[in-house]
Design an enzyme around this catalytic site. Structure first.
Site, PDB file in Angstrom:
ATOM      1  CB  SER A 268      -0.955  -0.003   1.194  1.00  0.00           C
ATOM      2  OG  SER A 268      -0.262  -0.278   2.389  1.00  0.00           O
TER       3      SER A 268
ATOM      4  CG  HIS B 275      -3.813  -0.655  -2.132  1.00  0.00           C
ATOM      5  ND1 HIS B 275      -4.327   0.594  -2.411  1.00  0.00           N
ATOM      6  CD2 HIS B 275      -3.474  -0.636  -0.820  1.00  0.00           C
ATOM      7  CE1 HIS B 275      -4.277   1.336  -1.331  1.00  0.00           C
ATOM      8  NE2 HIS B 275      -3.771   0.624  -0.343  1.00  0.00           N
TER       9      HIS B 275
ATOM     10  CE  LYS C  50      -7.119   0.823   0.917  1.00  0.00           C
ATOM     11  NZ  LYS C  50      -6.454  -0.157   1.720  1.00  0.00           N
TER      12      LYS C  50
END
Ligand SMILES: *Cc1c(COP(=O)(O)O)cnc(C)c1O
Length: 394
Positions: free
Chosen positions: A182, A210, A241
């Site tokens: 990340s 991610h 996300k």
């Protein structure tokens, strides 16, 4: 401040003097490519809203419809009376998307990691963990009280050496890594790790926070990116996300998921998502399948922005994804760069110890699918000007 807590004020003062004290920036608009923070319209390079789904009309509509039909809360934890049909639909949808038997959704990616590792392992077990794994993995490992063996970042041979040493040790072994890291945006060497796990009978677990919505076909993540279907026992992903909403999930065998129903503490002891969250997430998976051009735009912007930063002479590390760090080394410089960028209309957050190593402070940038070329050009211009002013580039 009561006398008993005065040591906290002392620490805060130290941070203020070191230039590492951080005030929260207040978002006064939607989270989007351009957003208003603290009264200022800025190019937002600090969100995880990779595909622009936080404001997608289909997600908004799904959330509103769920509020109208089902209200705003689930009323209980999942195991008591808080399992709604929407929760089950979402889990089935995720399992089908990820090509696994089953999935379970947690309140956050953090809860998914911490809750899962601590549920499946005990003090007699062993964890082999990349040194840059996410804090939620580290906390899960600590909560399990298993023995933790950290290997150097992305070093497959080192991970395997530890597994070899543990071959004769009793207990279960878990090999665990982020898919995409990340803070640096680099990708784990998952094929090598998965092979090592098989050779040593270890459980393989990957955190794809991610990479979901970013890598692999329609954003199926690193397991799909590397063609490792069936070789990773536990996949974690986040709904907070690229999916644009909130939550985390665990994918794997039906029995893994049923075990988590019985033992994962955030699942057992914390209330489930409001129906609007589940409904918006369901709509997001429709969008991933129906609008793959968003992922193409994300990668085109990623290449463009990375190239611009490199041409300007910034040190951007080993990133292979839309996360691009601009390394400054010193924490004070990272915070100063971030502050000056903001004054000039660009939001990119300074990140320093303890989130990253002491000499690896950086400003982290994340482009999204919805940034226009003009916005990226403007951001690059500001980076160049501020970088020169600070002596970071020539
Ligand atoms: C953001 C992140 C998480 C936590 O996800 P949330 O849904 O925000 O709690 C977990 N793991 C990694 C690698 C992350 O980057």
């Amino acid at each position: 401040m009561p006398q008993s807590l005065s040591f906290l004020s002392g620490q805060l003062n130290e941070w203020r003097q070191a230039g590492t004290y951080q005030r929260l920036r207040i978002l006064e608009s939607e989270s989007a490519a351009m957003s208003r923070f603290d009264g200022k319209e800025v190019i937002n390079l600090a969100s995880n809203n990779y595909l622009g789904l936080t404001t997608h009309p289909k997600l908004r509509e799904a959330a509103l419809e769920a509020v109208r039909r089902y209200g705003v809360g689930s009323g209980a934890v999942r195991t008591i009376s808080g399992t709604m049909k929407l929760h089950m639909e979402l889990e089935e949808r995720i399992a089908a998307f990820k090509n696994v038997e089953a999935s379970v959704v947690f309140q956050s990616g953090f809860a998914a990691n911490a809750g899962t590792v601590s549920a499946i392992l005990s003090p007699e077990d062993h964890i082999v963990s990349d040194e840059l794994n996410h804090a939620s993995i580290i906390d899960g490992c600590r909560l399990s009280r298993a023995k933790i063996h950290v290997f150097p970042h992305k070093d497959v041979a080192a991970a395997e050496r530890i597994l070899t040493e543990l071959d004769s040790a009793p207990g279960h072994k878990l090999l665990i890594s982020d898919g995409v890291f990340s803070m640096d945006g680099d990708i784990a060497r998952l094929p090598g790790l998965a092979d090592a796990a098989v050779r040593h009978g270890a459980i393989m677990m990957v955190d794809d926070a991610h990479s979901s919505g970013v890598l692999g076909r329609n954003g199926r993540g690193t397991i799909d990116h590397f063609g490792l279907h069936g070789k990773v026992d536990i996949q974690v992903g986040t709904l907070s996300k690229a999916i644009g909403v909130l939550g985390g999930y665990v994918c794997g065998s039906r029995d893994l998921i049923e075990f988590l129903y019985h033992r994962a503490r955030p699942f057992l002891f914390s209330t489930s998502h409001p129906p609007a969250v589940a409904a918006a997430c369901l709509a997001a998976f429709d969008v991933l399948e129906q609008e793959p051009e968003r992922i193409d735009a994300l990668w085109a912007n990623t290449r463009y922005f990375k190239q611009g930063l490199a041409q300007a002479g910034f040190r951007t590390g080993e990133s292979e994804t839309p996360i691009t760090p601009v390394l400054t080394g010193e924490a004070r410089l990272a915070h100063e760069l971030s502050r000056k960028l903001f004054e000039n209309g660009v939001l990119a957050t300074g990140i320093a110890f303890p989130t990253v190593a002491k000499d690896k402070a950086r400003v982290r940038t994340i482009v999204t699918a919805t940034h226009t070329r003009a916005e990226l050009d403007r951001a690059l211009e500001v980076f160049r000007a501020v970088g020169k002013e600070m002596g970071l580039v020539r």
